[in-house]
Design a protein around this motif. Structure first.
Motif, PDB file in Angstrom:
ATOM      1  N   LYS A 115       3.336   5.698  -3.486  1.00  0.00           N
ATOM      2  CA  LYS A 115       4.466   6.316  -4.182  1.00  0.00           C
ATOM      3  C   LYS A 115       4.236   6.403  -5.685  1.00  0.00           C
ATOM      4  O   LYS A 115       4.450   7.445  -6.302  1.00  0.00           O
ATOM      5  CB  LYS A 115       5.744   5.507  -3.927  1.00  0.00           C
ATOM      6  N   VAL A 116       3.806   5.300  -6.286  1.00  0.00           N
ATOM      7  CA  VAL A 116       3.729   5.245  -7.749  1.00  0.00           C
ATOM      8  C   VAL A 116       2.411   5.780  -8.293  1.00  0.00           C
ATOM      9  O   VAL A 116       2.344   6.221  -9.443  1.00  0.00           O
ATOM     10  CB  VAL A 116       3.974   3.806  -8.266  1.00  0.00           C
ATOM     11  N   ALA A 117       1.356   5.730  -7.492  1.00  0.00           N
ATOM     12  CA  ALA A 117       0.046   6.225  -7.927  1.00  0.00           C
ATOM     13  C   ALA A 117      -0.691   6.773  -6.707  1.00  0.00           C
ATOM     14  O   ALA A 117      -1.657   6.175  -6.224  1.00  0.00           O
ATOM     15  CB  ALA A 117      -0.767   5.113  -8.593  1.00  0.00           C
ATOM     16  N   PRO A 118      -0.233   7.911  -6.180  1.00  0.00           N
ATOM     17  CA  PRO A 118      -0.783   8.427  -4.912  1.00  0.00           C
ATOM     18  C   PRO A 118      -2.288   8.616  -4.900  1.00  0.00           C
ATOM     19  O   PRO A 118      -2.938   8.417  -3.866  1.00  0.00           O
ATOM     20  CB  PRO A 118      -0.052   9.769  -4.729  1.00  0.00           C
ATOM     21  N   GLU A 119      -2.859   8.949  -6.041  1.00  0.00           N
ATOM     22  CA  GLU A 119      -4.302   9.171  -6.112  1.00  0.00           C
ATOM     23  C   GLU A 119      -5.092   7.870  -6.010  1.00  0.00           C
ATOM     24  O   GLU A 119      -6.313   7.876  -5.831  1.00  0.00           O
ATOM     25  CB  GLU A 119      -4.659   9.902  -7.404  1.00  0.00           C
ATOM     26  N   LYS A 120      -4.385   6.738  -6.102  1.00  0.00           N
ATOM     27  CA  LYS A 120      -5.042   5.428  -6.055  1.00  0.00           C
ATOM     28  C   LYS A 120      -4.840   4.717  -4.718  1.00  0.00           C
ATOM     29  O   LYS A 120      -5.266   3.577  -4.551  1.00  0.00           O
ATOM     30  CB  LYS A 120      -4.505   4.534  -7.181  1.00  0.00           C
ATOM     31  N   PHE A 121      -4.211   5.398  -3.772  1.00  0.00           N
ATOM     32  CA  PHE A 121      -3.900   4.749  -2.498  1.00  0.00           C
ATOM     33  C   PHE A 121      -5.152   4.204  -1.806  1.00  0.00           C
ATOM     34  O   PHE A 121      -5.177   3.053  -1.371  1.00  0.00           O
ATOM     35  CB  PHE A 121      -3.172   5.723  -1.564  1.00  0.00           C
ATOM     36  N   TRP A 122      -6.193   5.023  -1.701  1.00  0.00           N
ATOM     37  CA  TRP A 122      -7.390   4.557  -1.007  1.00  0.00           C
ATOM     38  C   TRP A 122      -8.095   3.461  -1.794  1.00  0.00           C
ATOM     39  O   TRP A 122      -8.559   2.474  -1.215  1.00  0.00           O
ATOM     40  CB  TRP A 122      -8.348   5.703  -0.709  1.00  0.00           C
ATOM     41  N   SER A 123      -8.172   3.604  -3.101  1.00  0.00           N
ATOM     42  CA  SER A 123      -8.816   2.573  -3.932  1.00  0.00           C
ATOM     43  C   SER A 123      -8.110   1.236  -3.759  1.00  0.00           C
ATOM     44  O   SER A 123      -8.756   0.180  -3.651  1.00  0.00           O
ATOM     45  CB  SER A 123      -8.803   2.981  -5.405  1.00  0.00           C
ATOM     46  N   ALA A 156       0.829  -1.204   0.000  1.00  0.00           N
ATOM     47  CA  ALA A 156       0.000   0.000   0.000  1.00  0.00           C
ATOM     48  C   ALA A 156       0.864   1.254   0.000  1.00  0.00           C
ATOM     49  O   ALA A 156       0.573   2.229  -0.704  1.00  0.00           O
ATOM     50  CB  ALA A 156      -0.928  -0.006   1.207  1.00  0.00           C
ATOM     51  N   LEU A 157       1.942   1.243   0.773  1.00  0.00           N
ATOM     52  CA  LEU A 157       2.846   2.386   0.805  1.00  0.00           C
ATOM     53  C   LEU A 157       3.556   2.560  -0.536  1.00  0.00           C
ATOM     54  O   LEU A 157       3.833   3.682  -0.958  1.00  0.00           O
ATOM     55  CB  LEU A 157       3.865   2.219   1.935  1.00  0.00           C
ATOM     56  N   ALA A 158       3.820   1.453  -1.221  1.00  0.00           N
ATOM     57  CA  ALA A 158       4.426   1.524  -2.552  1.00  0.00           C
ATOM     58  C   ALA A 158       3.447   2.113  -3.558  1.00  0.00           C
ATOM     59  O   ALA A 158       3.822   2.926  -4.409  1.00  0.00           O
ATOM     60  CB  ALA A 158       4.890   0.140  -2.995  1.00  0.00           C
ATOM     61  N   VAL A 159       2.192   1.715  -3.468  1.00  0.00           N
ATOM     62  CA  VAL A 159       1.162   2.296  -4.332  1.00  0.00           C
ATOM     63  C   VAL A 159       1.052   3.794  -4.087  1.00  0.00           C
ATOM     64  O   VAL A 159       0.885   4.590  -5.015  1.00  0.00           O
ATOM     65  CB  VAL A 159      -0.196   1.599  -4.128  1.00  0.00           C
ATOM     66  N   GLY A 193      -2.958   0.747 -13.107  1.00  0.00           N
ATOM     67  CA  GLY A 193      -2.622   0.714 -14.528  1.00  0.00           C
ATOM     68  C   GLY A 193      -1.409  -0.156 -14.807  1.00  0.00           C
ATOM     69  O   GLY A 193      -0.443  -0.156 -14.035  1.00  0.00           O
ATOM     70  N   ASP A 194      -1.462  -0.891 -15.897  1.00  0.00           N
ATOM     71  CA  ASP A 194      -0.383  -1.803 -16.259  1.00  0.00           C
ATOM     72  C   ASP A 194       0.931  -1.071 -16.497  1.00  0.00           C
ATOM     73  O   ASP A 194       2.017  -1.636 -16.313  1.00  0.00           O
ATOM     74  CB  ASP A 194      -0.762  -2.601 -17.507  1.00  0.00           C
ATOM     75  N   ASP A 195       0.841   0.205 -16.904  1.00  0.00           N
ATOM     76  CA  ASP A 195       2.056   0.977 -17.183  1.00  0.00           C
ATOM     77  C   ASP A 195       2.880   1.243 -15.919  1.00  0.00           C
ATOM     78  O   ASP A 195       4.064   1.607 -16.017  1.00  0.00           O
ATOM     79  CB  ASP A 195       1.702   2.307 -17.857  1.00  0.00           C
ATOM     80  N   LYS A 196       2.300   1.049 -14.744  1.00  0.00           N
ATOM     81  CA  LYS A 196       3.017   1.293 -13.498  1.00  0.00           C
ATOM     82  C   LYS A 196       3.389   0.000 -12.770  1.00  0.00           C
ATOM     83  O   LYS A 196       3.908   0.036 -11.656  1.00  0.00           O
ATOM     84  CB  LYS A 196       2.186   2.190 -12.586  1.00  0.00           C
ATOM     85  N   LYS A 197       3.146  -1.122 -13.439  1.00  0.00           N
ATOM     86  CA  LYS A 197       3.446  -2.415 -12.821  1.00  0.00           C
ATOM     87  C   LYS A 197       4.929  -2.566 -12.522  1.00  0.00           C
ATOM     88  O   LYS A 197       5.314  -2.986 -11.421  1.00  0.00           O
ATOM     89  CB  LYS A 197       2.984  -3.548 -13.733  1.00  0.00           C
ATOM     90  N   ALA A 198       5.776  -2.220 -13.481  1.00  0.00           N
ATOM     91  CA  ALA A 198       7.215  -2.384 -13.294  1.00  0.00           C
ATOM     92  C   ALA A 198       7.727  -1.502 -12.163  1.00  0.00           C
ATOM     93  O   ALA A 198       8.561  -1.931 -11.349  1.00  0.00           O
ATOM     94  CB  ALA A 198       7.955  -2.056 -14.598  1.00  0.00           C
ATOM     95  N   GLU A 199       7.229  -0.281 -12.101  1.00  0.00           N
ATOM     96  CA  GLU A 199       7.661   0.638 -11.045  1.00  0.00           C
ATOM     97  C   GLU A 199       7.236   0.121  -9.681  1.00  0.00           C
ATOM     98  O   GLU A 199       8.013   0.158  -8.714  1.00  0.00           O
ATOM     99  CB  GLU A 199       7.085   2.029 -11.292  1.00  0.00           C
ATOM    100  N   LEU A 200       6.005  -0.384  -9.577  1.00  0.00           N
ATOM    101  CA  LEU A 200       5.530  -0.918  -8.307  1.00  0.00           C
ATOM    102  C   LEU A 200       6.353  -2.140  -7.900  1.00  0.00           C
ATOM    103  O   LEU A 200       6.747  -2.268  -6.734  1.00  0.00           O
ATOM    104  CB  LEU A 200       4.045  -1.295  -8.415  1.00  0.00           C
TER     105      LEU A 200
END
Length: 205
Positions: free
Chosen positions: A85-93, A80-83, A131-138
Protein backbone atom coordinates in the motif's frame (compact mmCIF):
# COMPACT_ATOMS: atom_id res chain seq x y z
CA UNK A 1 -6.06 -15.56 -12.71
CA UNK A 2 -8.15 -12.89 -11.01
CA UNK A 3 -6.49 -10.21 -8.91
CA UNK A 4 -8.37 -7.32 -7.36
CA UNK A 5 -6.96 -3.91 -8.42
CA UNK A 6 -5.69 -2.96 -4.96
CA UNK A 7 -3.35 -5.97 -5.08
CA UNK A 8 -1.62 -5.13 -8.36
CA UNK A 9 1.79 -4.92 -6.56
CA UNK A 10 1.53 -8.68 -6.03
CA UNK A 11 2.43 -9.09 -9.69
CA UNK A 12 6.10 -9.54 -8.97
CA UNK A 13 7.37 -10.31 -12.48
CA UNK A 14 6.29 -9.86 -16.07
CA UNK A 15 3.69 -7.60 -17.61
CA UNK A 16 0.16 -7.52 -16.13
CA UNK A 17 -1.35 -8.35 -19.53
CA UNK A 18 0.89 -11.36 -20.19
CA UNK A 19 -1.23 -14.31 -21.42
CA UNK A 20 0.30 -16.94 -19.10
CA UNK A 21 0.20 -16.73 -15.29
CA UNK A 22 2.24 -18.29 -12.51
CA UNK A 23 0.39 -18.03 -9.20
CA UNK A 24 2.96 -18.68 -6.50
CA UNK A 25 1.57 -19.35 -3.03
CA UNK A 26 4.21 -18.61 -0.40
CA UNK A 27 4.29 -18.21 3.38
CA UNK A 28 6.83 -15.76 4.77
CA UNK A 29 7.78 -18.04 7.68
CA UNK A 30 7.93 -21.26 5.67
CA UNK A 31 11.53 -22.39 5.01
CA UNK A 32 10.57 -24.02 1.71
CA UNK A 33 8.88 -20.81 0.58
CA UNK A 34 12.04 -18.91 1.46
CA UNK A 35 14.10 -21.30 -0.63
CA UNK A 36 11.80 -20.86 -3.62
CA UNK A 37 11.76 -17.07 -3.22
CA UNK A 38 15.51 -16.88 -3.80
CA UNK A 39 15.17 -18.89 -7.01
CA UNK A 40 12.30 -16.67 -8.13
CA UNK A 41 14.44 -13.60 -7.52
CA UNK A 42 17.55 -14.90 -9.27
CA UNK A 43 16.05 -17.04 -12.04
CA UNK A 44 12.35 -16.49 -12.70
CA UNK A 45 12.14 -12.70 -12.51
CA UNK A 46 14.98 -12.10 -14.99
CA UNK A 47 13.24 -14.42 -17.46
CA UNK A 48 9.88 -12.64 -17.15
CA UNK A 49 10.84 -9.01 -16.61
CA UNK A 50 11.67 -6.45 -19.31
CA UNK A 51 14.30 -7.83 -21.67
CA UNK A 52 13.89 -11.40 -20.45
CA UNK A 53 13.23 -14.33 -22.75
CA UNK A 54 9.57 -14.51 -21.69
CA UNK A 55 8.93 -10.78 -21.35
CA UNK A 56 5.29 -10.19 -22.30
CA UNK A 57 4.55 -13.92 -22.28
CA UNK A 58 4.31 -14.81 -18.58
CA UNK A 59 3.53 -12.93 -15.38
CA UNK A 60 4.13 -14.15 -11.83
CA UNK A 61 1.85 -13.30 -8.93
CA UNK A 62 2.86 -13.80 -5.31
CA UNK A 63 -0.15 -15.18 -3.48
CA UNK A 64 0.20 -14.69 0.29
CA UNK A 65 -0.50 -18.07 1.89
CA UNK A 66 -1.02 -17.66 5.63
CA UNK A 67 -0.12 -20.86 7.48
CA UNK A 68 -1.71 -20.33 10.93
CA UNK A 69 0.41 -22.96 12.68
CA UNK A 70 3.25 -20.46 12.31
CA UNK A 71 2.44 -17.86 14.97
CA UNK A 72 3.85 -14.89 13.03
CA UNK A 73 2.44 -15.86 9.65
CA UNK A 74 -0.55 -13.52 9.81
CA UNK A 75 1.58 -10.63 11.08
CA UNK A 76 4.28 -11.00 8.44
CA UNK A 77 1.70 -11.20 5.66
CA UNK A 78 -0.09 -8.14 7.01
CA UNK A 79 3.16 -6.21 6.94
CA UNK A 80 3.84 -7.18 3.32
CA UNK A 81 0.34 -6.14 2.27
CA UNK A 82 0.85 -2.84 4.10
CA UNK A 83 4.11 -2.27 2.25
CA UNK A 84 2.22 -2.93 -0.98
CA UNK A 85 0.00 0.00 0.00
CA UNK A 86 2.59 2.56 1.07
CA UNK A 87 5.40 1.62 -1.34
CA UNK A 88 3.98 -0.71 -4.02
CA UNK A 89 7.20 -0.75 -6.03
CA UNK A 90 9.01 -2.16 -2.98
CA UNK A 91 6.66 -5.07 -2.30
CA UNK A 92 8.92 -7.74 -3.77
CA UNK A 93 12.09 -6.27 -2.24
CA UNK A 94 10.43 -6.32 1.17
CA UNK A 95 9.15 -9.85 0.56
CA UNK A 96 12.71 -11.01 -0.16
CA UNK A 97 13.87 -9.32 3.05
CA UNK A 98 11.16 -11.14 5.00
CA UNK A 99 12.23 -14.48 3.57
CA UNK A 100 15.91 -13.80 4.25
CA UNK A 101 15.15 -12.78 7.84
CA UNK A 102 12.33 -15.22 8.53
CA UNK A 103 14.10 -16.93 11.45
CA UNK A 104 13.61 -13.71 13.43
CA UNK A 105 9.88 -14.44 13.25
CA UNK A 106 9.94 -18.16 13.96
CA UNK A 107 7.83 -19.33 16.90
CA UNK A 108 10.59 -19.48 19.50
CA UNK A 109 12.10 -16.17 18.41
CA UNK A 110 8.87 -14.29 19.10
CA UNK A 111 7.58 -16.37 22.01
CA UNK A 112 7.93 -13.55 24.53
CA UNK A 113 6.96 -10.65 22.28
CA UNK A 114 3.62 -8.89 22.06
CA UNK A 115 1.83 -8.40 18.74
CA UNK A 116 2.79 -4.72 18.87
CA UNK A 117 6.47 -5.58 19.41
CA UNK A 118 6.45 -8.01 16.49
CA UNK A 119 4.92 -5.36 14.26
CA UNK A 120 7.59 -2.89 15.37
CA UNK A 121 10.23 -5.41 14.29
CA UNK A 122 8.53 -5.76 10.91
CA UNK A 123 8.43 -1.99 10.45
CA UNK A 124 12.12 -1.81 11.36
CA UNK A 125 12.86 -4.41 8.68
CA UNK A 126 10.86 -2.46 6.11
CA UNK A 127 12.17 1.06 6.72
CA UNK A 128 15.58 0.62 5.01
CA UNK A 129 13.68 -0.63 1.95
CA UNK A 130 10.75 1.79 1.76
CA UNK A 131 12.43 4.85 3.27
CA UNK A 132 12.19 6.48 6.68
CA UNK A 133 9.69 9.01 5.31
CA UNK A 134 7.10 6.22 5.00
CA UNK A 135 7.65 4.71 8.44
CA UNK A 136 4.74 6.54 10.05
CA UNK A 137 2.36 5.60 7.25
CA UNK A 138 3.37 1.94 7.44
CA UNK A 139 3.01 1.94 11.22
CA UNK A 140 -0.45 3.41 10.85
CA UNK A 141 -1.46 0.63 8.44
CA UNK A 142 -0.37 -1.92 11.06
CA UNK A 143 -2.24 -0.30 13.97
CA UNK A 144 -5.54 -1.66 15.22
CA UNK A 145 -8.66 0.25 14.25
CA UNK A 146 -10.88 1.89 16.83
CA UNK A 147 -13.33 -1.02 16.77
CA UNK A 148 -12.64 -3.80 19.30
CA UNK A 149 -12.26 -6.59 16.73
CA UNK A 150 -12.04 -4.85 13.36
CA UNK A 151 -8.45 -5.67 12.48
CA UNK A 152 -6.14 -3.21 10.75
CA UNK A 153 -6.09 -1.26 7.50
CA UNK A 154 -5.08 -4.26 5.35
CA UNK A 155 -7.37 -6.83 6.96
CA UNK A 156 -9.67 -6.83 3.93
CA UNK A 157 -6.73 -7.55 1.60
CA UNK A 158 -5.59 -10.32 3.95
CA UNK A 159 -9.08 -11.85 3.91
CA UNK A 160 -9.16 -11.73 0.11
CA UNK A 161 -5.90 -13.66 -0.15
CA UNK A 162 -6.89 -16.25 2.45
CA UNK A 163 -10.26 -16.78 0.78
CA UNK A 164 -8.58 -17.05 -2.62
CA UNK A 165 -6.28 -19.79 -1.35
CA UNK A 166 -9.10 -21.68 0.34
CA UNK A 167 -11.33 -21.40 -2.71
CA UNK A 168 -8.60 -22.96 -4.83
CA UNK A 169 -7.87 -25.70 -2.32
CA UNK A 170 -4.31 -24.55 -1.60
CA UNK A 171 -2.85 -26.21 1.49
CA UNK A 172 0.91 -26.58 1.07
CA UNK A 173 3.43 -23.79 0.73
CA UNK A 174 4.90 -23.34 -1.71
CA UNK A 175 2.28 -24.27 -4.28
CA UNK A 176 2.41 -23.00 -7.86
CA UNK A 177 -0.41 -22.76 -10.38
CA UNK A 178 0.22 -22.53 -14.11
CA UNK A 179 -2.68 -20.84 -15.88
CA UNK A 180 -4.99 -21.74 -13.02
CA UNK A 181 -4.04 -25.38 -12.52
CA UNK A 182 -1.73 -26.77 -9.84
CA UNK A 183 1.69 -27.58 -11.28
CA UNK A 184 2.71 -30.30 -8.86
CA UNK A 185 6.04 -30.79 -10.57
CA UNK A 186 7.30 -27.36 -9.47
CA UNK A 187 9.15 -27.50 -6.17
CA UNK A 188 11.33 -25.34 -3.97
CA UNK A 189 14.32 -27.44 -5.08
CA UNK A 190 14.00 -26.47 -8.73
CA UNK A 191 17.15 -25.19 -10.37
CA UNK A 192 17.65 -22.68 -13.15
CA UNK A 193 17.66 -25.56 -15.63
CA UNK A 194 14.35 -26.88 -14.28
CA UNK A 195 12.67 -23.51 -14.73
CA UNK A 196 14.12 -23.05 -18.20
CA UNK A 197 12.89 -26.50 -19.24
CA UNK A 198 9.44 -25.75 -17.83
CA UNK A 199 9.02 -22.46 -19.69
CA UNK A 200 10.40 -23.95 -22.89
CA UNK A 201 7.73 -26.64 -22.76
CA UNK A 202 4.87 -24.31 -21.82
CA UNK A 203 5.47 -21.06 -23.71
CA UNK A 204 5.62 -20.35 -27.43
CA UNK A 205 8.26 -17.66 -27.90
Amino acid sequence: MALQPTLKPLIIAGRPDAPHTLDIFLDYVCPFSAKMSLTIDKVVKPLLDAGGKYDGKVKAILRPQVQPWHVASTLTHESALAVAKVAPEKFWSYSVALFKNQTEFFDKAIANLTVTQIREKLVALAVPIIGDDKKAELTNFLTYKSTPNGGIAVTDELKYNIKFGRQNGIHVSPTVLWDGLVANEISSSWTEQDWNDFFKAKVIV
